[in-house]
Design a protein around this motif. Structure first.
Motif, PDB file in Angstrom:
ATOM      1  N   PHE A  48      26.246  -5.937  24.673  1.00 42.83           N
ATOM      2  CA  PHE A  48      27.252  -5.836  25.731  1.00 42.83           C
ATOM      3  C   PHE A  48      28.408  -6.919  25.348  1.00 42.83           C
ATOM      4  O   PHE A  48      28.291  -7.883  24.350  1.00 42.83           O
ATOM      5  CB  PHE A  48      26.442  -6.419  26.918  1.00 42.83           C
TER       6      PHE A  48
ATOM      7  N   MET B  77      25.629 -13.230  27.769  1.00 47.54           N
ATOM      8  CA  MET B  77      24.573 -13.492  28.759  1.00 47.54           C
ATOM      9  C   MET B  77      23.672 -12.173  28.974  1.00 47.54           C
ATOM     10  O   MET B  77      22.649 -12.432  29.543  1.00 47.54           O
ATOM     11  CB  MET B  77      24.984 -14.114  30.261  1.00 47.54           C
ATOM     12  N   LYS B  78      24.055 -11.031  28.787  1.00 49.07           N
ATOM     13  CA  LYS B  78      23.639  -9.963  29.483  1.00 49.07           C
ATOM     14  C   LYS B  78      22.600  -9.087  28.435  1.00 49.07           C
ATOM     15  O   LYS B  78      21.753  -8.274  28.915  1.00 49.07           O
ATOM     16  CB  LYS B  78      24.611  -8.670  29.707  1.00 49.07           C
ATOM     17  N   GLY B  79      22.644  -9.675  27.131  1.00 47.63           N
ATOM     18  CA  GLY B  79      21.752  -9.034  26.003  1.00 47.63           C
ATOM     19  C   GLY B  79      20.533  -9.396  25.911  1.00 47.63           C
ATOM     20  O   GLY B  79      19.586  -9.007  25.314  1.00 47.63           O
ATOM     21  N   THR B  80      20.405 -10.974  26.801  1.00 52.07           N
ATOM     22  CA  THR B  80      19.165 -11.395  26.365  1.00 52.07           C
ATOM     23  C   THR B  80      18.490 -12.197  27.452  1.00 52.07           C
ATOM     24  O   THR B  80      19.290 -12.128  28.410  1.00 52.07           O
ATOM     25  CB  THR B  80      19.252 -12.742  25.361  1.00 52.07           C
ATOM     26  N   ALA B  81      17.205 -12.559  27.674  1.00 51.56           N
ATOM     27  CA  ALA B  81      16.588 -13.086  28.831  1.00 51.56           C
ATOM     28  C   ALA B  81      16.614 -14.523  28.718  1.00 51.56           C
ATOM     29  O   ALA B  81      15.867 -14.971  27.891  1.00 51.56           O
ATOM     30  CB  ALA B  81      15.206 -12.283  29.255  1.00 51.56           C
ATOM     31  N   ALA B  82      17.336 -15.311  29.273  1.00 51.75           N
ATOM     32  CA  ALA B  82      17.648 -16.599  29.215  1.00 51.75           C
ATOM     33  C   ALA B  82      16.478 -17.522  29.470  1.00 51.75           C
ATOM     34  O   ALA B  82      16.194 -18.359  28.568  1.00 51.75           O
ATOM     35  CB  ALA B  82      18.909 -17.066  30.093  1.00 51.75           C
TER      36      ALA B  82
ATOM     37  N   SER C 127      24.144 -20.868  22.229  1.00 51.10           N
ATOM     38  CA  SER C 127      25.463 -20.813  22.412  1.00 51.10           C
ATOM     39  C   SER C 127      25.801 -19.063  22.592  1.00 51.10           C
ATOM     40  O   SER C 127      25.026 -18.295  22.243  1.00 51.10           O
ATOM     41  CB  SER C 127      26.256 -21.235  21.198  1.00 51.10           C
TER      42      SER C 127
ATOM     43  N   GLY D 202      27.661 -17.294  20.998  1.00 50.94           N
ATOM     44  CA  GLY D 202      27.744 -16.559  19.628  1.00 50.94           C
ATOM     45  C   GLY D 202      26.532 -16.377  18.868  1.00 50.94           C
ATOM     46  O   GLY D 202      25.898 -15.239  18.495  1.00 50.94           O
ATOM     47  N   GLN D 203      25.521 -17.476  19.251  1.00 48.94           N
ATOM     48  CA  GLN D 203      24.326 -17.236  18.735  1.00 48.94           C
ATOM     49  C   GLN D 203      23.365 -16.239  19.691  1.00 48.94           C
ATOM     50  O   GLN D 203      22.538 -15.463  19.040  1.00 48.94           O
ATOM     51  CB  GLN D 203      23.369 -18.520  18.913  1.00 48.94           C
TER      52      GLN D 203
END
Lengths: 264, 298
Positions: free
Chosen positions: A86, A90-95, A150, A152-153
């Protein structure tokens, strides 16, 4: 590989805010095609990707992946064959979950989730190996929460998650737009690498003309929910930004209305 | 004094089961689930009715668990299939459970005096009733925590956590988020009803009103646990929940002992929770977070 047949997507149909985002849109991708999608604000690029991914249903038309009609399938079922990254990192992973837990979720895409362990020791080795290819030092931080990374990561990790189980279709929705230029280049390089290694059929929406020209083997430009330019092969290789802008003007009869695309 | 403390601990241990249930919806699914207020009374109603009709207390408690799970399923259905906002879906189930609980019991309260409960075998071994409740509740909490710890480490449990954390990402990874939300609500309300059944048996009566304020007590316990005992990892969280529930009961016992009228209890609890939930706002007001922007590679 991907066949989009005459889809129409209308938001707020029947209200004063009615907005025809895609109108009778058709597109066919061959196996291994890497298409960049560019267009002005509100051209329908993201809507297109979201319709393919199943976030939105379509008002008309059909979408086929391979031979399979997925038009009526919900988003989570289409995910069996689609990998996505995406715009918002923030949207592609579960923080609140660990790096390895996020990868383990992606590793089980398309499988029935049961009562087996959510992650096994054998997998950890595999993930470590993959992460080391990203060259970001994440391979030593397997159990760190993704929220600590971050933008980018996180975007690189999302990219890895999208391709961990080889998808039939990879959808990149302005996935470098929220990153600083240097980071964006690195994520794009990784995208190219993943696409090449897996020979993945890919659609990449971008607002950056240079990126659209430099990446992929085909470029489509959208305007008001339609394809107005479709450039492939050698013609695509020889394309320049000036040339593309000129052709946009000829095809649409308007100036290209996206400041971000011109400035970057 | 010691007696008051022991009473508070045994009550806290039972309420720890509800606290784990509330944690699942409030923290893992990120939903404030009002169903709790109805399902705790439902657990009590089912257990009390079944026991007074001669059923084995264990079977009755198990039925209560199933009843709570059904209540959670209804809320999940209202929320995910009929698209009613989670808070309202919970309130609807809660209100309907009030009538259903009256139907189950046939009256507003039901006494279990001199009837066999799950604690009776322990009392027969010579334990006082407080100690019997404490031992039984402790073992229950231990087993339940173990199961919950295992479950949220499984593929299914991880899928529920991902759903609560980032539902868009979960769907993109092929997770049916609607089913996961419903499953979470089912587990949570099952635990809450189980807690209700154990409470009814320990106090020897079930009351249709007993659920009022239970969600706030659950939240207070969750927050007290997290603040005092930490939340480093899931195991730490579970221990904190149990200790939080016990601490809450001890605090209540102490303020009552110090002379606070029992009628003020719910006001006291609500204010405690409001303050605890607003702490982040006060913190950022008193000490703005310093942000540093690091440039460079990824």
């Amino acid at each position: 590989m991907l066949t989009i047949k005459g889809i129409t997507k209308i938001f707020n149909e029947g209200t004063v805010n009615e907005n025809i985002a895609l109108s009778n849109f058709s597109l066919t991708l061959e196996e291994g095609d890497f298409v960049t999608v560019i267009g002005g604000n509100g051209a329908g690029k993201s809507t297109l990707l979201n319709c393919v991914a199943g976030v939105y249903g379509v008002n008309q038309g059909s979408i086929l992946i391979g031979e399979k009609d997925v038009t009526k399938l919900p988003e989570y079922k289409r995910a069996d064959v689609i990998g996505r990254v995406f715009q918002d990192p923030m949207k592609g992973t579960a923080a609140d979950m660990g790096i390895e837990e996020n990868l383990a979720l992606a590793y089980r895409r398309g499988k029935i989730r049961g009562l087996g362990w959510g992650i096994s020791n054998k997998e950890r080795q595999i993930y470590k190996n993959y992460l080391s290819h990203l060259d970001l030092g994440l391979e030593d931080r397997l159990s760190d929460k993704v929220g600590l990374l971050s933008g980018g990561q996180r975007q690189a990790l999302t990219l890895l998650m999208a391709t961990l189980k080889k998808p039939r279709l990879l959808l990149l929705d302005e996935h470098t737009a929220a990153l600083d230029p240097k980071t964006a280049e690195k994520v794009l390089k990784l995208s190219d690498q993943f696409v090449k290694e897996g020979n993945l059929t890919t659609m990449m929406v971008t607002h950056n003309m240079r990126h659209a020209i430099e990446h992929g083997n085909r470029l489509i430009m959208m305007h008001e929910g339609k394809v107005i330019l479709d450039i492939k092969g050698k013609e695509k290789k020889d394309l320049t930004v000036e040339n593309l802008l000129k052709r946009f003007g000829q095809a649409s009869g308007e100036e290209f209305a996206n400041d971000r695309a011109l400035l970057s | 004094m010691l007696q008051i403390l022991l009473g508070a601990i045994s009550l806290g241990l039972i309420w720890a089961i509800l606290t784990i249930g509330v944690y699942i919806t409030f923290r893992i699914l990120d939903i404030a689930d009002m169903t709790v207020e109805g399902s705790i009374a439902m657990g009590a109603a089912i257990a009390a009715t079944s026991i007074s009709n001669g059923m084995s207390p264990y079977m009755a408690t198990f039925l209560a668990l199933l009843g709570g799970m059904a209540a959670g399923f209804v809320t999940g259905f209202l929320h995910t299939k009929l698209k009613i906002p989670a808070l309202l879906a919970g309130i609807l189930t809660m209100i309907s459970l009030y009538s259903i609980n009256l139907l189950i019991m046939g009256k507003a309260n039901l006494s279990l005096l001199r009837m066999n409960t799950v604690y009776t075998p322990l009392e027969n071994l010579g334990l006082s009733s407080t100690n019997a409740v404490m031992l039984f509740a402790f073992l229950s909490v231990l087993i339940i925590s173990g199961i919950i710890y295992w479950f949220f480490g499984t593929e299914l449990g991880c899928a529920i956590r991902a759903t609560g954390n980032n539902s868009q990402m979960a769907r993109a990874q092929g997770i049916n988020t609607n089913n996961m939300i419903t499953l979470g609500l089912v587990i949570s309300n099952g635990l809450v009803a189980l807690c209700g059944a154990l409470i009814a048996q320990s106090q020897s009566f079930a009351d249709v009103q007993m659920g009022i304020g239970s969600i706030v007590i659950g939240l207070a316990s969750v927050i007290i646990g997290e603040v005092i005992f930490g939340k480093r990892n899931f195991l730490n969280c579970l221990i904190s929940l149990v200790l939080g529930a016990i601490t809450y009961r001890i605090i209540i016992a102490l303020v009552l002992k110090m002379g606070m009228p029992a009628n003020d209890l719910k006001l006291f609890t609500a204010i405690t929770v409001a303050i605890a939930l607003s702490l982040p706002v006060f913190k950022s007001y008193l000490r703005p977070i310093k942000r540093s922007i690091k440039g460079g590679d990824l």
